[in-house]
Every structure is written in structure tokens, then in C-alpha cells.
Design an enzyme around this catalytic site. Structure first.
Site, PDB file in Angstrom:
ATOM      1  N   ASP A  43       5.322  16.935 -67.376  1.00 28.79           N
ATOM      2  CA  ASP A  43       5.614  15.574 -68.086  1.00 28.79           C
ATOM      3  C   ASP A  43       6.544  15.439 -68.725  1.00 28.79           C
ATOM      4  OD1 ASP A  43       4.186  17.292 -69.903  1.00 28.79           O
ATOM      5  OD2 ASP A  43       2.300  16.125 -70.275  1.00 28.79           O
ATOM      6  N   GLU A 177       4.481  28.477 -74.905  1.00 29.88           N
ATOM      7  CA  GLU A 177       5.769  27.749 -75.624  1.00 29.88           C
ATOM      8  C   GLU A 177       6.247  27.929 -77.022  1.00 29.88           C
ATOM      9  OE1 GLU A 177       6.152  23.809 -74.389  1.00 29.88           O
ATOM     10  OE2 GLU A 177       7.667  23.242 -75.521  1.00 29.88           O
TER      11      GLU A 177
END
Ligand code: KIV
Length: 259
Positions: A43, A177
């Protein structure tokens, strides 16, 4: 040419680093497909392609459109599509949206951001036969600040616990992440499924980057990105040369003309 399977990805843990990049379009998908184990239709396309301020603005229809194209032009890589913000807020909504994305894109798996808070949703989707990739550490869909994660012991405990919960829920891989190196190492050594790092050190079982960042097209270059080329400069040079040729009536050249 052999299609990469989830079984193959799982078998790469502690053996062969898993290679992943993002792709949102046909031309890029065709290139990445030749080399990477996983293509993520992330996204991040909201910011990269549409200039949005955050991934929170991305709509399911955009993920479907890009996911469908990428899947159509990828023959080898495992194609994972991000479920956008607020499309998995309950089991029922998550299942309805997951089915919609899979039906339209024919992608191989979906990625959801979150840890313990979405473990029950991941478990539900996996039980329904939907392969899931988790995403922990920095969570762009819900984070208010894009900072390194896992610097203090409370954060560390929470992120490690998130990894354990997501893997127990049945995800087959987890994107980690922007976390400190020794936490990425601990997570990778603790859970049985592969970790795929972005800003999370060499200790992860694989690596992922946003392709536009690593080819030098983005304006955004966090420390964890290595620029493998400077496409922005190349494109700019080409545009300048083209404009100059047109102005000087040099283009089209003889070979570009129909007689
Ligand atoms: O949206 C995306 O591209 C991602 C990667 C940064 C992992 O989630």
C-alpha cells in the site's frame, strides 16, 4: 520456470535469504518476477504512485487494480497484496475484503499490519484458507511517527510478543520494519516462520525494499535504503535531451519517419 510456493518460502528459513521487492505495475512486475521470490503489491503505492500523504488514504479498489495487473504479469514470484487501512477491523470485515482482493487479483497471499491486536483476525483468515504475511515493528498504517522501533525494553517485549502471536496465528512469514538489529535477530531466532526485514538488519531471513526507493526514483531515502541506481537523474536527462531535440527539430530522426 518454477512458481515460488509458500512451502518454498518456508523452507528458505535459515538457509537461503528470501528476496522481495514491491511492484505496482506491469513493466516492473515483469522485471522483478524474474529475480525475486516475493513481489509485494504494497500500500506504499499510495505515496509512491498517487502522492498521498500516508497509506491510510489507500482504497481497496486501488489495491485490487494494481494487484490484478502485477499478478497477471508475474509468472514465477509469489505475489502478496497489502490489505489497506481499516479493511480488516473485524473478522467478518477482514474475511469479506480478503476474499474480494483474492477473487479479483488471484494473488497468492495477503499482508496485514499489526501484532497481538490482529492475531485473532489472522487466525480466522488462515483457518478460512487465506495465506497471510504479517507485518510488525513500524506500522505505517497506524503509526503517528516513523521512528526506529524496539529501542527500550517495553517496546522490545511488545514487538517480540507481536512476532510470536502473529506466527502462532498461522502467518507464513512476517515483515519486520525498522527495528534495532539485535531485536530483529532475536525475533528471527525465536519464531519458526521467516522474517523479512526492511530496516531490520541482515539477521532477518529475507529483505524487502520499496523498488522506487532502491532505483532512485523516490524523494524519500531512509538510512536503510541502498540506492542501486539513480533513475530520477536518468529520466530527467532523457526528458531534457528529448525537449532539446524537438526544439531544434532534430527529433523525429529519419529512422523514426514513415515514408
Ligand atoms: O507497503 C509496502 O510497500 C510495505 C513494505 C514497505 C514492506 O509494506
Amino acid at each position: 520456470m518454477r512458481k515460488i510456493t509458500i512451502k518454498k518460502i518456508l523452507s528458505q528459513k535459515n538457509k537461503s535469504p528470501i528476496t522481495c521487492l514491491t511492484a505496482y505495475t506491469k513493466n516492473i512486475a515483469k522485471i522483478v518476477d524474474k529475480y525475486c521470490d516475493i513481489i509485494l503489491v504494497g500500500d506504499s503505492l499510495g505515496m509512491v504512485l498517487y502522492g498521498m500523504k500516508s497509506t491510510r488514504e489507500v482504497k481497496i479498489e486501488q489495491m485490487i487494480l494494481h494487484g490484478k495487473t502485477v499478478k497477471e504479469f508475474s509468472k514465477r514470484s509469489l505475489v502478496v497484496v497489502d490489505m489497506p487501512y481499516k479493511t480488516y477491523i473485524s473478522k467478518r470485515i477482514a474475511y469479506k475484503n480478503a476474499r474480494k482482493i483474492i477473487r479479483h487479483t488471484k494473488c497468492d497471499a495477503l499482508k496485514l499490519e499489526g501484532g497481538k491486536n490482529i492475531a485473532e483476525i489472522i487466525k480466522f483468515l488462515v483457518k478460512k484458507g487465506i495465506p497471510i504475511v504479517g507485518h510488525i515493528g513500524l506500522l505505517p498504517q497506524t503509526s503517528s511517527n516513523f521512528k526506529l522501533q524496539g529501542k527500550n525494553s517495553n517496546q522490545r517485549k511488545k514487538i517480540l510478543n507481536d512476532a510470536i502471536e502473529v506466527s502462532r496465528a498461522g502467518a507464513f512469514a512476517i515483515v519486520v520494519e525498522c527495528v534495532v538489529e539485535n531485536l530483529a535477530k532475536e525475533i528471527t531466532e525465536t519464531i519458526k516462520i521467516p522474517t523479512i526485514g526492511i530496516g531490520a538488519s541482515r539477521y532477518c531471513d529475507g529483505q524487502i525494499l520499496v523498488l522506487d526507493d532502491m532505483i532512485g526514483l523516490s524523494d524519500f531515502f531512509p538510512k536503510f535504503v541502498k540506492k542501486y541506481s539513480n533513475l530520477k537523474r536518468n529520466i530527467e536527462l532523457s526528458v531534457k535531451r528529448y525537449v532539446k531535440d524537438v526544439k531544434l527539430r532534430k527529433f523525429p530522426f529519419n529512422k523514426n519517419i514513415y515514408k
